[in-house]
Write a protein that holds these residues in place. Structure first.
Motif, PDB file in Angstrom:
ATOM      1  N   PHE A  45     -66.692 -16.448  31.666  1.00 37.35           N
ATOM      2  CA  PHE A  45     -67.721 -16.458  31.035  1.00 37.35           C
ATOM      3  C   PHE A  45     -68.936 -17.251  31.543  1.00 37.35           C
ATOM      4  O   PHE A  45     -70.015 -16.868  31.748  1.00 37.35           O
ATOM      5  CB  PHE A  45     -67.664 -16.896  29.567  1.00 37.35           C
ATOM      6  N   HIS A  46     -68.863 -18.619  32.062  1.00 36.31           N
ATOM      7  CA  HIS A  46     -69.750 -19.392  32.582  1.00 36.31           C
ATOM      8  C   HIS A  46     -70.107 -18.737  33.662  1.00 36.31           C
ATOM      9  O   HIS A  46     -71.340 -18.789  34.118  1.00 36.31           O
ATOM     10  CB  HIS A  46     -69.135 -20.768  32.932  1.00 36.31           C
ATOM     11  N   ALA A  47     -69.120 -18.149  34.968  1.00 36.99           N
ATOM     12  CA  ALA A  47     -69.864 -17.687  35.950  1.00 36.99           C
ATOM     13  C   ALA A  47     -70.640 -16.264  35.609  1.00 36.99           C
ATOM     14  O   ALA A  47     -71.710 -16.526  36.315  1.00 36.99           O
ATOM     15  CB  ALA A  47     -68.666 -17.174  36.956  1.00 36.99           C
ATOM     16  N   LEU A  48     -70.357 -15.436  34.538  1.00 33.67           N
ATOM     17  CA  LEU A  48     -71.148 -14.609  34.132  1.00 33.67           C
ATOM     18  C   LEU A  48     -72.592 -14.716  33.841  1.00 33.67           C
ATOM     19  O   LEU A  48     -73.426 -14.272  33.994  1.00 33.67           O
ATOM     20  CB  LEU A  48     -70.379 -13.652  33.030  1.00 33.67           C
ATOM     21  N   HIS A  49     -72.629 -15.941  32.951  1.00 34.84           N
ATOM     22  CA  HIS A  49     -73.782 -16.667  32.395  1.00 34.84           C
ATOM     23  C   HIS A  49     -74.723 -16.924  33.651  1.00 34.84           C
ATOM     24  O   HIS A  49     -75.983 -16.718  33.488  1.00 34.84           O
ATOM     25  CB  HIS A  49     -73.537 -17.652  31.507  1.00 34.84           C
ATOM     26  N   LYS A  50     -74.117 -17.585  34.540  1.00 31.40           N
ATOM     27  CA  LYS A  50     -74.998 -18.087  35.714  1.00 31.40           C
ATOM     28  C   LYS A  50     -75.698 -16.726  36.527  1.00 31.40           C
ATOM     29  O   LYS A  50     -76.760 -16.864  36.875  1.00 31.40           O
ATOM     30  CB  LYS A  50     -74.092 -18.879  36.750  1.00 31.40           C
ATOM     31  N   ILE A  51     -74.897 -15.788  36.637  1.00 28.60           N
ATOM     32  CA  ILE A  51     -75.353 -14.675  37.183  1.00 28.60           C
ATOM     33  C   ILE A  51     -76.410 -13.868  36.365  1.00 28.60           C
ATOM     34  O   ILE A  51     -77.316 -13.511  36.783  1.00 28.60           O
ATOM     35  CB  ILE A  51     -74.120 -13.592  37.782  1.00 28.60           C
ATOM     36  N   LEU A  52     -76.055 -13.872  35.092  1.00 32.62           N
ATOM     37  CA  LEU A  52     -77.019 -12.992  34.216  1.00 32.62           C
ATOM     38  C   LEU A  52     -78.492 -13.815  34.200  1.00 32.62           C
ATOM     39  O   LEU A  52     -79.402 -13.276  34.003  1.00 32.62           O
ATOM     40  CB  LEU A  52     -76.406 -12.747  32.649  1.00 32.62           C
ATOM     41  N   LYS A  53     -78.465 -15.142  34.302  1.00 36.47           N
ATOM     42  CA  LYS A  53     -79.801 -15.895  34.243  1.00 36.47           C
ATOM     43  C   LYS A  53     -80.529 -15.335  35.170  1.00 36.47           C
ATOM     44  O   LYS A  53     -81.876 -15.635  35.302  1.00 36.47           O
ATOM     45  CB  LYS A  53     -79.372 -17.233  34.289  1.00 36.47           C
ATOM     46  N   LYS A  54     -79.989 -14.739  36.472  1.00 35.30           N
ATOM     47  CA  LYS A  54     -80.998 -14.399  37.538  1.00 35.30           C
ATOM     48  C   LYS A  54     -81.641 -13.101  37.214  1.00 35.30           C
ATOM     49  O   LYS A  54     -82.886 -12.718  37.784  1.00 35.30           O
ATOM     50  CB  LYS A  54     -80.153 -13.999  38.857  1.00 35.30           C
ATOM     51  N   SER A  55     -81.303 -12.234  36.354  1.00 32.51           N
ATOM     52  CA  SER A  55     -81.912 -10.949  36.063  1.00 32.51           C
ATOM     53  C   SER A  55     -82.384 -10.922  34.516  1.00 32.51           C
ATOM     54  O   SER A  55     -83.228  -9.844  34.247  1.00 32.51           O
ATOM     55  CB  SER A  55     -80.915  -9.768  36.242  1.00 32.51           C
ATOM     56  N   ILE A  56     -81.955 -11.431  33.688  1.00 31.22           N
ATOM     57  CA  ILE A  56     -82.094 -11.394  32.067  1.00 31.22           C
ATOM     58  C   ILE A  56     -82.414 -12.760  31.474  1.00 31.22           C
ATOM     59  O   ILE A  56     -81.912 -13.685  32.292  1.00 31.22           O
ATOM     60  CB  ILE A  56     -81.248 -10.490  31.387  1.00 31.22           C
ATOM     61  N   LYS A  57     -82.647 -12.923  30.356  1.00 32.36           N
ATOM     62  CA  LYS A  57     -82.682 -14.212  29.720  1.00 32.36           C
ATOM     63  C   LYS A  57     -81.559 -14.229  28.745  1.00 32.36           C
ATOM     64  O   LYS A  57     -81.745 -13.664  27.398  1.00 32.36           O
ATOM     65  CB  LYS A  57     -83.981 -14.507  29.089  1.00 32.36           C
ATOM     66  N   PRO A  58     -80.244 -14.718  29.058  1.00 36.29           N
ATOM     67  CA  PRO A  58     -79.270 -14.510  28.127  1.00 36.29           C
ATOM     68  C   PRO A  58     -79.422 -15.648  27.155  1.00 36.29           C
ATOM     69  O   PRO A  58     -80.075 -16.514  27.174  1.00 36.29           O
ATOM     70  CB  PRO A  58     -77.972 -14.701  29.127  1.00 36.29           C
ATOM     71  N   PRO A  59     -78.607 -15.603  26.147  1.00 36.76           N
ATOM     72  CA  PRO A  59     -78.536 -16.394  25.041  1.00 36.76           C
ATOM     73  C   PRO A  59     -77.971 -17.914  25.376  1.00 36.76           C
ATOM     74  O   PRO A  59     -77.230 -17.594  26.603  1.00 36.76           O
ATOM     75  CB  PRO A  59     -77.884 -15.837  23.958  1.00 36.76           C
ATOM     76  N   GLU A  60     -77.803 -18.764  24.679  1.00 34.76           N
ATOM     77  CA  GLU A  60     -77.138 -20.032  25.098  1.00 34.76           C
ATOM     78  C   GLU A  60     -75.607 -19.703  24.818  1.00 34.76           C
ATOM     79  O   GLU A  60     -75.160 -19.005  24.295  1.00 34.76           O
ATOM     80  CB  GLU A  60     -77.324 -20.923  24.244  1.00 34.76           C
ATOM     81  N   ILE A  61     -74.936 -20.445  25.930  1.00 29.23           N
ATOM     82  CA  ILE A  61     -73.554 -20.086  26.005  1.00 29.23           C
ATOM     83  C   ILE A  61     -72.838 -21.402  25.384  1.00 29.23           C
ATOM     84  O   ILE A  61     -73.457 -22.429  25.563  1.00 29.23           O
ATOM     85  CB  ILE A  61     -72.917 -19.820  27.821  1.00 29.23           C
ATOM     86  N   PRO A  62     -71.782 -21.233  24.585  1.00 23.83           N
ATOM     87  CA  PRO A  62     -71.023 -22.497  24.090  1.00 23.83           C
ATOM     88  C   PRO A  62     -70.626 -23.325  25.195  1.00 23.83           C
ATOM     89  O   PRO A  62     -70.758 -23.168  26.500  1.00 23.83           O
ATOM     90  CB  PRO A  62     -69.696 -21.978  23.582  1.00 23.83           C
ATOM     91  N   SER A  63     -70.648 -24.741  24.999  1.00 22.72           N
ATOM     92  CA  SER A  63     -70.843 -25.994  25.751  1.00 22.72           C
ATOM     93  C   SER A  63     -69.292 -25.717  26.616  1.00 22.72           C
ATOM     94  O   SER A  63     -68.329 -25.011  26.485  1.00 22.72           O
ATOM     95  CB  SER A  63     -70.456 -27.209  25.193  1.00 22.72           C
TER      96      SER A  63
END
Length: 172
Positions: A45-63
Motif C-alpha cells: 500500500f505504501h509503495a502504491l501511495h508513493k507512486i500515486l503521488k507522482k500522478s494524482i493527489k491521493p488521500p492520506e494513508i494510515p501511518s
C-alpha cells in the motif's frame, strides 16, 4: 459512480522465519459484477501511495508505524486502508493504471463518466482495427436503475423486454 467497488473485509498475520512477521490485508474487488480478491501487505500500500503521488493527489494513508500489533490497532489500520482505496476511486474519474494493477484489475473500461462515446463514423471505422465502435455506453443498468436525467427514451428497453417476454406479440 465508478463500476468498481472494493472493501477490505479481513486481515491475517503471517509469521515468517526470515522476518518478524507481518499482516496481510484481503481486498475484495467488485468490477462490473465480477468479484475477486487480492491480498496485500501494508508495504505494498505504501509503495502504491508513493507512486500515486507522482500522478494524482491521493488521500492520506494510515501511518506506516504501528506501536503494537493488537487486533484493535490492526482493525483501525484495515479500516483506514479501505477508506484510502475507496477515496482514490471516488476522487478520480480515470483511475491510474498502477492503481488498477495493484487491485489486479484487467480489461477495465477507461471511459469517462459520460453516457455516450460519440457518433458512428464510417471513415474512422475503416481505418481502425476494430470491427465496431460503441455508440452508447451505460455505466449502470438503465433498466434496473432508471434515472430522471436519462437522455434516452426507454423505447429500446421496452422493445427488448417485449421481445424477450412476449416474442409472439405482433404490433397493430
Amino acid at each position: 459512480m465508478h463500476p468498481i467497488r472494493l472493501s477490505i473485509p479481513s486481515f491475517r498475520s503471517e509469521n515468517s522465519s526470515v522476518e518478524k512477521g507481518f499482516t496481510v490485508f484481503k481486498i475484495d474487488v467488485l468490477v462490473n459484477g465480477r468479484l475477486h480478491s487480492v491480498e496485500k501487505r501494508y508495504s505494498e500500500f505504501h509503495a502504491l501511495h508513493k507512486i500515486l503521488k507522482k500522478s494524482i493527489k491521493p488521500p492520506e494513508i494510515p501511518s506506516k508505524h504501528v506501536r503494537n500489533w493488537v487486533p484493535k490497532v490492526l482493525e483501525q489500520r484495515r479500516h483506514g486502508l479501505e477508506l484510502y482505496l475507496q477515496t482514490v476511486i471516488m476522487e478520480n474519474e480515470v483511475l491510474p493504471k498502477i492503481f488498477l494493477d495493484f487491485l489486479n484489475v484487467r480489461h477495465f473500461p477507461s471511459v469517462p463518466k459520460t453516457e455516450s462515446c460519440g457518433s458512428f463514423d464510417t471513415e474512422s471505422l475503416e481505418s481502425s482495427k476494430l470491427s465496431h465502435q460503441p455508440v452508447v455506453v451505460y455505466l449502470r443498468d438503465p433498466y434496473l436503475l432508471p434515472s430522471a436525467h436519462d437522455t434516452f427514451s426507454n423505447v429500446v428497453i421496452e422493445g427488448v423486454v417485449d421481445g424477450v417476454f412476449y416474442p409472439d406479440f405482433q404490433p397493430r
